[in-house]
Design a protein around this motif. Sequence first.
Motif, mmCIF file in Angstrom:
data_model
loop_
_atom_site.group_PDB
_atom_site.id
_atom_site.type_symbol
_atom_site.label_atom_id
_atom_site.label_comp_id
_atom_site.label_asym_id
_atom_site.label_seq_id
_atom_site.Cartn_x
_atom_site.Cartn_y
_atom_site.Cartn_z
ATOM 1 N N GLY A 51 8.739 -33.652 10.485
ATOM 2 C CA GLY A 51 7.976 -34.646 9.656
ATOM 3 C C GLY A 51 8.493 -34.127 8.117
ATOM 4 N N THR A 52 7.848 -34.942 7.027
ATOM 5 C CA THR A 52 8.111 -34.410 5.622
ATOM 6 C C THR A 52 6.756 -33.514 5.247
ATOM 7 O OG1 THR A 52 7.043 -36.311 4.871
ATOM 8 C CG2 THR A 52 9.381 -36.391 5.269
ATOM 9 N N ALA A 55 7.315 -35.099 1.144
ATOM 10 C CA ALA A 55 7.999 -35.952 0.089
ATOM 11 C C ALA A 55 7.051 -36.240 -0.839
ATOM 12 C CB ALA A 55 8.334 -37.196 1.073
ATOM 13 N N TYR A 56 7.763 -36.348 -2.160
ATOM 14 C CA TYR A 56 7.120 -36.609 -3.331
ATOM 15 C C TYR A 56 6.641 -37.958 -3.216
ATOM 16 C CZ TYR A 56 9.551 -32.586 -5.618
ATOM 17 O OH TYR A 56 10.013 -31.247 -6.002
ATOM 18 N N ALA A 57 5.293 -37.991 -3.457
ATOM 19 C CA ALA A 57 4.595 -39.297 -3.127
ATOM 20 C C ALA A 57 4.882 -40.386 -4.207
ATOM 21 C CB ALA A 57 3.143 -39.180 -3.175
ATOM 22 N N GLY A 83 4.027 -36.219 5.618
ATOM 23 C CA GLY A 83 3.453 -35.288 4.532
ATOM 24 C C GLY A 83 3.897 -35.809 3.349
ATOM 25 N N LEU A 84 2.743 -35.870 2.328
ATOM 26 C CA LEU A 84 2.798 -36.585 1.076
ATOM 27 C C LEU A 84 2.403 -35.614 0.008
ATOM 28 C CD1 LEU A 84 2.118 -40.249 1.521
ATOM 29 C CD2 LEU A 84 4.350 -39.134 1.350
ATOM 30 N N GLY A 85 2.857 -35.473 -1.046
ATOM 31 C CA GLY A 85 2.425 -34.626 -2.059
ATOM 32 C C GLY A 85 2.885 -34.970 -3.568
ATOM 33 N N THR A 86 1.751 -34.808 -4.502
ATOM 34 C CA THR A 86 1.898 -35.583 -5.707
ATOM 35 C C THR A 86 2.988 -35.139 -6.555
ATOM 36 O OG1 THR A 86 0.177 -34.037 -6.620
ATOM 37 C CG2 THR A 86 -0.619 -36.007 -5.808
ATOM 38 N N VAL A 151 -0.743 -39.342 8.697
ATOM 39 C CA VAL A 151 -0.414 -38.917 7.357
ATOM 40 C C VAL A 151 -1.214 -37.771 6.929
ATOM 41 C CG1 VAL A 151 -0.322 -40.090 5.061
ATOM 42 C CG2 VAL A 151 -0.018 -41.562 7.105
ATOM 43 N N LEU A 152 -0.451 -36.893 6.039
ATOM 44 C CA LEU A 152 -1.056 -35.577 5.475
ATOM 45 C C LEU A 152 -0.768 -35.412 4.237
ATOM 46 C CD1 LEU A 152 0.035 -33.285 8.511
ATOM 47 C CD2 LEU A 152 -1.825 -34.871 8.690
#
Length: 335
Positions: A51-52, A55-57, A83-86, A151-152
């Motif tokens: 997974g990611t 990834a830049y959200a 996986g998402l990050g701001t 979703v993380l």
Amino acid sequence: MLFGMPWPGAEVAAEAEQAGAGAFCTGDFVDHDAYLTLAEAVAGTERALIGTAIAYAFARTPYAHATAIRHLHTKAPGRLFLGLGTAAFRINRDWFGVPAEHPAARIAETVDLVRAWLHAENGEKIQYSGRFHTVDARVRAPVLGRIEVPVLLAAFNKGMATTAGRTADGVIGHGLFTASWWNRVVRPAVEKGAAENNRAGRPTEQGWIITAVDDTAPERAIAEARRMIAFYLTVKTYDPFIAHHGWEGPAARLRAAFRDNDPDAMAAAVTDDMLTEIAICGTTAEAKQQLARRADALPRDVGYFAPPSYLVRRQRRAAYARASLGLLDALPAHT
């Protein structure tokens, strides 16, 4: 706990999966795309969780995140996570040209809307009206069908960790995380968020671990781990972490060295205490001892042994990835 690594390429990944690595993750930066790399990982693995992370959200719409995952799910059902990050505020503003104010609230809506696209049944109208996103769509042509993909959220400080617990299925920890930061800041905040939303079960924990193992040149490995720590700590987002540990003095020195473009001085500013608390590095034997001491400093579910990337060439990063396979038998068990 599953052992994993950032995607090292198909050749190293095949060796790693054969040796027992259970997870691989991908990421975004100016020279690599999280979803294109994830497609490589789907094609190059058989069993591992992939997974990611992250990834830049805000660089993509929720629709784009969900579509990429839907596409790859057809090739690796049951193995994916998102996986998402701001990302930092200035990256969103100056690189992507997108709004990023109120990042915790914004990413919470992003998670909700990504799930709406992932859970859509065929012919079902997808509607969402929030503070930052509005969608009113009925997709009649393709057969969608609900898919379940965890979703993380990447969460460093308390506010985002609370958001992860409240909104997402779990949290992705940063390579800087120490036992104290996990136990006193991140885990309590995630648990608080989960309790606020009456979420059942313990949220998933994934996390990066700065890992540089080299039996032939351990001094170089240690120096590169120090530089990686220093590079991360140039970011002011991590000031609460610095203050929590009382590392204001070393942080000021490494930031001054960064402004002077002096990577050796940056590494020298990282104290032995900082290195011990954050990284796994040196020889294989030393790294195993460090792992044994740091059981409560590791994520409970998936840990990614991440080679230093700051001023480290790809070939040596691959060598570090291979060397980390020698740590598999030293991984602590989590319940």
